[in-house]
Design an enzyme around this catalytic site. Structure first.
Site, short mmCIF file in Angstrom:
data_model
loop_
_atom_site.label_atom_id
_atom_site.label_comp_id
_atom_site.label_asym_id
_atom_site.label_seq_id
_atom_site.Cartn_x
_atom_site.Cartn_y
_atom_site.Cartn_z
CG LEU B 51 -2.22 0.75 1.13
CD1 LEU B 51 -3.06 0.55 2.38
CD2 LEU B 51 -2.05 2.21 0.82
CD GLN B 75 -7.56 0.44 -4.21
OE1 GLN B 75 -7.59 0.99 -3.10
NE2 GLN B 75 -7.38 -0.86 -4.33
CG PHE B 76 -10.01 5.43 -5.83
CD1 PHE B 76 -11.22 5.48 -6.52
CD2 PHE B 76 -9.79 4.39 -4.94
CE1 PHE B 76 -12.19 4.51 -6.30
CE2 PHE B 76 -10.76 3.41 -4.73
CZ PHE B 76 -11.97 3.48 -5.42
CG HIS B 121 -13.11 7.15 -2.90
ND1 HIS B 121 -13.21 7.56 -1.60
CD2 HIS B 121 -12.32 6.05 -2.89
CE1 HIS B 121 -12.52 6.74 -0.82
NE2 HIS B 121 -11.97 5.82 -1.58
C1 LIG Z 1 -3.21 6.75 0.14
C2 LIG Z 1 -4.31 5.79 -0.07
N1 LIG Z 1 -4.15 4.76 -0.93
C3 LIG Z 1 -5.14 3.87 -1.14
C4 LIG Z 1 -6.35 3.99 -0.49
C5 LIG Z 1 -7.50 2.99 -0.72
N2 LIG Z 1 -7.64 2.15 0.50
C6 LIG Z 1 -8.56 2.44 1.44
S1 LIG Z 1 -8.42 1.41 2.77
C7 LIG Z 1 -7.15 0.56 2.08
C8 LIG Z 1 -6.51 -0.57 2.83
C9 LIG Z 1 -5.97 -0.14 4.16
O1 LIG Z 1 -5.44 -1.26 4.84
P1 LIG Z 1 -4.90 -1.08 6.31
O2 LIG Z 1 -3.95 0.06 6.36
O3 LIG Z 1 -4.41 -2.39 6.81
O4 LIG Z 1 -6.17 -0.63 7.15
P2 LIG Z 1 -7.53 -1.49 7.32
O5 LIG Z 1 -8.50 -1.00 6.28
O6 LIG Z 1 -7.15 -2.94 7.14
O7 LIG Z 1 -7.98 -1.20 8.71
C10 LIG Z 1 -6.82 1.09 0.81
C11 LIG Z 1 -5.77 0.56 -0.09
C12 LIG Z 1 -6.49 5.08 0.41
N3 LIG Z 1 -7.63 5.28 1.08
N4 LIG Z 1 -5.46 5.94 0.59
#
Ligand SMILES: Cc1ncc(C[n+]2csc(CCOP(=O)(O)OP(=O)(O)O)c2C)c(N)n1
Ligand SMILES: Cc1ncc(C[n+]2csc(CCOP(=O)(O)OP(=O)(O)O)c2C)c(N)n1
Ligand SMILES: [Mg+2]
Ligand SMILES: [Mg+2]
Lengths: 369, 353, 369, 353
Positions: B51, B75-76, B121
């Site tokens: 990520l 992703q967005f 988004h």
């Molecule tokens: C900078 C960024 N990249 C991608 C996203 C899309 N996104 C939202 S939640 C998520 C996963 C997050 O995983 P984690 O940090 O483990 O937190 P969890 O949702 O598992 O609590 C992603 C990739 C985002 N919100 N922000």
């Protein structure tokens, strides 16, 4: 940051084997000295050029020759993923010198002539670009090279159906490791089952421009940061070419054979300050790797003082002459700014398409094969 | 007919099989999900990344320099704004090295509003993207263009941004816009390439033999011909413009709708030809309207065609506020709506010569 | 990533003292249960609302109640640098429930009504903003909260001439630690002589949307990354409220008294998948902290099954009724998008100016005092 | 007369002493260097940060939210492009929280070309900055404005960007542009507030008692009055425009030069008033000319003043290429030069009514 680094040659996690083994051949010592000296003479010429108004800005690596000369001599030099990809920063003069770059070209970039082969007068000196040797364009932004390194390391790992020996080498300073991009490189090179053949080198001169790294960094050694990722590392005295050569080779052999990442932190000096912006004057109170090495060579009767002085005089003279010729070379035309915004053909596909799966239409379509 | 998201998937498959694509990667791009919009399901070279957008862009650059053919996804596009420096770097690799290196990568990212995506988004990326020299930038408004533009993007030796309007992901191709080789029956196509719900561990896509179809980068498409007003738009605003043109037509206003498709390079000739004919032009997009790409097109139009204009050229774009709010009312108030576009067309046409 | 975390309660570096000590009072256990239950009922209501078309999107923290309820009960709640600054992400429902946030307000944000006090219908549900409790606006981008935390922690450290007890608490997920911003927080909180009172909490549910963290992360524990910076840490089972409460308190006490950073990694569950985008259906194969805790309470004769069922029924009923009322509340007007682009007065100066050196002209000039 | 860099230092000193500034920080901002342009020498609250732009911007936001009054510096705007998302975040804090929070921070960064900075010390930031809602943006062209704009920026309850043209750092104030309270003798001022070379460990600035002077955000300055053509510009292009106006005057063209000073909010009334008078306008800046802030101003001018224009309004800006090359010839070819500006003025004036 811990100050006792001069005693430290390797950290507990350094792998494999002890340091003492394997003294370097006289021939190799002479080569190291020759590269270090040539590189130093070049830096001093570049600084002189800048002070005389031949070139707007100087930045380079005097004080890092012991490490960089060793690195340059050990690189598996060539084009494409079967060879080492090189993501350097702006202190890699001795590395390129060891690889055989023409010092006249470096002066061309210093004087931003149209003939500068690295950037056609566009970029600062010591911002190399040599695709035929996999030298990725050096760019000024600190640490971004650490985000790109995993990509070329993936190419290395795939090359020749996984049988390739090429690795990716990325270098940077100590202060720059505070950028998130350094962590990105650790994270991406260590992915479980996807470990990458990437040699990360932190050239630690304890400064970021005017800021002492120890005031900003709590890490005893920057290299400690890779332990959480299971990445092996070593902290070495980069001012001793004998240690540097052995340790760079050891690290490189590990990355080459294991196809896994390694972080080498080398303690080095910054002998002319940060850049011409801070005056580029000699700093007496730092270890001068060249002086120390020459003393060794003299004590060991490998070279006489006189021989070394003559060599230095000769290189200095040659560079002075060459710099005069460079001064006469043409400056870029203004309209040249419009050139090379886009590539016509897929140059990077040339050597790679036999390794990558599938042909390279971009290249084919544009008839570059 | 394939949807945009299916067209993207088909293009990436062709990329893998015939154009040398080595990596389709990003967050949740690989199995099991195959992309938050299903755009990368079933692809042989698709993999999940950490990520870390900066790592994604940087690694894509490295792969490209290493002779690979990466298609990286953010992703967005809302999450690409921490990597603008790396996008600038990629766009400058050929120029900075005076042509020594090139950087053949595709950056794919969903853009725009229309799915009640709230503040993060709903961002557009066209204005930001067009500020980055050294990139080619495309933005399809229908499945066939999505397919043809993505194939061209993959084949190009330069970095190319492929901006996909979120709101059009499920849009279907028009009758004569079938992707060459796609099955006649939609449900058949879905059975072949849409991953099933639930366990997908043994699922494999059964790819139809779609043919090459390259939409040249830099070529606009005239979606509708008209004599009175020109609309220059792209992406999600194309269907909006078409509907508005329909409405305007009921009051006798004949609108020419240009889908730019490529924002860099862009088809200036198409704009000139149309404006010479209609003498009235509206630039339409959904990005915020201060320092907006439509303002560039408008500026150039004014500089080069001033004396051919029978009415002040107009820009309709998004509201210059920090985000697009979640509530329907807020989203609608933030980006151009059909009624407003139709009204602008009538206003422009209303100006006498 | 290492899977045996359920056995792990604390990592070697965890400080100070053993876990076993100090059982929680019955009263506290009851409070924890009440908060966890209320929060879970709220999440279930929100999910239902989303499925019924009342609200476009749901994201929240079912499965993290044991940790977050403990956290919320321990926060030093108030406005300004003498109190805790809170940089939360989108799974903090139980934390806010424990602090006393009104569930009706949460449903208002779910239904994006004009009455939503956190964002006036602009942001997704569980994206809180409450200046009166130092709850910094929750924003969707992953990990950016870790870049801001050092700033509020500096304010905490200075407050009341250095005598303040307020700390900064920042939470995030496991996958998000791959962003450079996580490293930024470690780096800035550990600056030698400038250590910051910042409690970093990684809520590790082993997933980033559809991606297993163990496939991307080589770290045995994410918490191991802070060791290189000399930052203390603990890895705990966040699904057991007794462990969670003790460990959060221990960590918080350390940060509060030592005015230094601490990293707490809590292993938690994700009981309804990532968000409504992935269906928001109950995931049977994960530990349900509420079920496990209720079993404990029943075994220990602290609460009967019947009592807990009645309580759940009551909360569910209340929330259902409230959700119906929320459905009737007005939606924002379109023109509202133009409001609050700029602030008229310096709101954040109100409570802070007595601590910051010098008066606050922005506020004064704009007459906010 | 104070230079721009001295004016900045004086304003930050007043900020510390009278406006509640708690932190002036960034890379090499604190002792011993006090900024790569000496702009933060001798300040009580100046400190050095880690080499991490995202940390700098994020920490500034946090300090602001924590009731502090930070002035953060990005050493060169070229290095702010990895933090655009954080700048957007700061600009959205008040809006996203529906007015619950505000974020009173100043982000200071040197911009533009003119010092042979090559590819990464020559970027402009005005186009990028004006794309970020929720920020106020100012850009001085002389010491007095630098002083007055920075005081207003510090006092504002919103995030404010203070863009300092690198090429004007050493520019001196004009005769009647003395900062209220600064010593009459330049050398005296230098002795008081310029750090000595060599060891500075015991050096302390001896601050003159300069007075409050607030240049309101959003107010332009008419640098030169004229009847024939209007130039709307800011920052480094102001002196360029003034010299070009001189040249144009020799051929009878009377140019009105507007120094916008604030880009957000900007002084639309000043533009309207002037264009109503001259009916001809040139927008001038050095940022790249695709999706450029001058294009926004031009668009609005066309939309609102179309029938008052006697000539097509023009934009002169930077070349849309990946960077500004080191060689003099390259830098000159990349950004507007006096000759070209003067020629544009003559061309515009040449258009009959
Ligand atoms: C900078 C960024 N990249 C991608 C996203 C899309 N996104 C939202 S939640 C998520 C996963 C997050 O995983 P984690 O940090 O483990 O937190 P969890 O949702 O598992 O609590 C992603 C990739 C985002 N919100 N922000
Ligand atoms: C992203 C970025 N920020 C700031 C700068 C300005 N800058 C150039 S070199 C430097 C210090 C680098 O220190 P270090 O990483 O230790 O490398 P060194 O110069 O000491 O070899 C800085 C801040 C830059 N070039 N890039
Ligand atoms: Mg250094
Ligand atoms: Mg997770």
């Amino acid at each position: 940051m811990h100050q006792g680094f001069r005693n430290v040659t390797t950290s507990p996690s350094r792998e494999p084997g002890p340091v003492e083994e394997g003294a370097l051949s006289t021939e190799l010592l002479l080569r190291l000295h020759d590269v270090m000296l040539r590189s130093r003479c070049l830096e001093e010429r570049l600084i002189r050029m800048n002070k005389q108004g031949d070139g707007f800005f100087w930045v380079g690596g005097p004080g890092e020759e012991a490490l960089n000369a060793s690195l340059g001599l050990l690189i598996h030099k060539g084009q494409g993923p079967l060879y080492d990809y090189l993501h350097f920063h702006y202190r890699s003069t001795a590395t390129l010198a060891a690889m055989g770059a023409d010092p006249v070209d470096v002066m061309r970039q210093m004087k931003n002539t149209a003939t500068d082969p690295f950037s056609a007068g566009r970029n600062f000196v010591n911002h190399y670009s040599m695709r035929r040797w996999n030298v990725v364009p050096v760019s000024s932004p600190i640490e971004v090279q650490f985000t790109m390194a995993p990509g070329t390391a993936m190419a290395n790992k795939r090359a020749n159906g996984g049988a390739g020996r090429g690795i990716t080498i990325v270098t940077g300073g100590d202060a720059g490791t505070a950028e998130g991009d350094f962590a990105t490189c650790l994270q991406w090179c260590a992915r479980p089952g996807q470990e990458l053949p990437c040699l990360m080198i932190v050239e630690n001169n304890r400064w970021g421009i005017s800021t002492l790294t120890e005031g900003q960094h709590a890490e005893r050694h920057i290299a400690d940061r890779c332990k959480a990722f299971g990445i092996k590392s070593a902290v070495i005295d980069g001012n001793d070419p004998e240690i540097a050569y052995r340790e760079v080779k050891r690290a490189m052999d590990y990355v080459r054979s294991e196809r896994r990442p390694f972080l080498l932190e080398a303690m080095v000096s910054r002998l002319y300050g940060h850049s011409s912006a801070s005056g580029a004057n000699f700093v007496p109170d730092e270890v001068d790797c060249l002086v120390a090495f020459e003393k060794k060579l003299e004590d060991r009767k490998i070279l006489t003082r006189q021989a070394m002085d003559e060599l230095r005089a000769r290189y200095t003279e040659q560079l002075l002459e060459a710099s005069k010729r460079v001064r006469e070379e043409p400056q870029p035309r203004g309209e040249a700014i419009w050139e090379h915004v886009f590539a016509e053909t897929n140059l990077v596909g040339e050597t790679a398409h036999e390794e990558s799966n599938g042909a390279d239409p971009g290249g084919v379509r544009n008839g570059s094969h | 007919m394939a949807t945009v998201v299916q067209a993207v998937r088909l293009a990436l498959h062709v990329g893998e099989e015939r154009l040398g694509v080595t990596d389709v990667f990003g967050q949740d791009v690989g199995p099991p999900l195959g992309g938050v919009f299903t755009q990368t399901q079933g692809l042989r070279t698709a993999w999940n990344s950490p990520l870390d957008e900066r790592g994604i862009v940087g690694t894509a650059i490295g792969l490209a320099l290493g002779g690979q053919r990466p298609v990286a996804e953010i992703q967005f596009c809302d999450y690409a704004f921490n990597s603008i420096d790396l996008l600038k770097l990629a766009g400058g690799i050929c120029w900075s090295s005076a042509g020594d290196w090139n950087c053949p990568m595709v950056l794919m990212t969903p853009v725009g509003s229309g799915i009640r995506g709230s503040i993060y988004h709903s961002h557009s990326f066209d204005a930001q993207a067009t500020r980055i020299p050294g990139w080619k930038i495309v933005m399809p408004s229908n499945p066939l263009d999505a397919y043809g533009l993505l194939l061209s993007a993959i084949a190009d030796p330069n970095p190319v941004m492929f901006l996909v309007p979120k709101a059009l992901m499920r849009a279907k191709a028009g009758p004569n816009e079938r992707i060459p080789g796609e099955p006649d029956d939609d449900r058949a196509l879905s059975r072949m390439i849409d991953a099933p719900l639930g366990d997908r561990s043994r699922w494999r896509a059964d790819w139809p033999r779609v043919e090459d179809y390259f939409v040249p980068l830099g070529k606009a498409r005239i979606c509708r011909e008209g004599r009175h007003v020109t609309v220059v738009t792209y992406g999600r605003m194309v269907p909006v413009a078409m509907t508005a043109a329909e409405q305007a037509a009921t009051t006798g206003v004949e609108t020419e709708v240009i889908d730019l498709r490529s924002l860099a390079p862009y088809d200036w000739d198409a704009i000139v030809t149309s404006v010479r004919k209609t003498n009235r032009v509206l630039f339409l997009n959904e990005d915020t309207d201060v320092t907006n790409f439509g303002e560039h097109l408008l500026r150039r139009t004014v500089e080069e065609l001033f004396y051919e204009l029978h009415a002040p050229p107009r820009l309709l774009a998004g509201a210059h506020v920090p985000g697009i709010g979640l509530a329907d009312s807020l989203e609608r108030a933030s980006v151009p709506q059909v009624e407003k576009v139709a009204q602008s067309l009538r206003d422009l046409a209303g100006h006498a010569a």
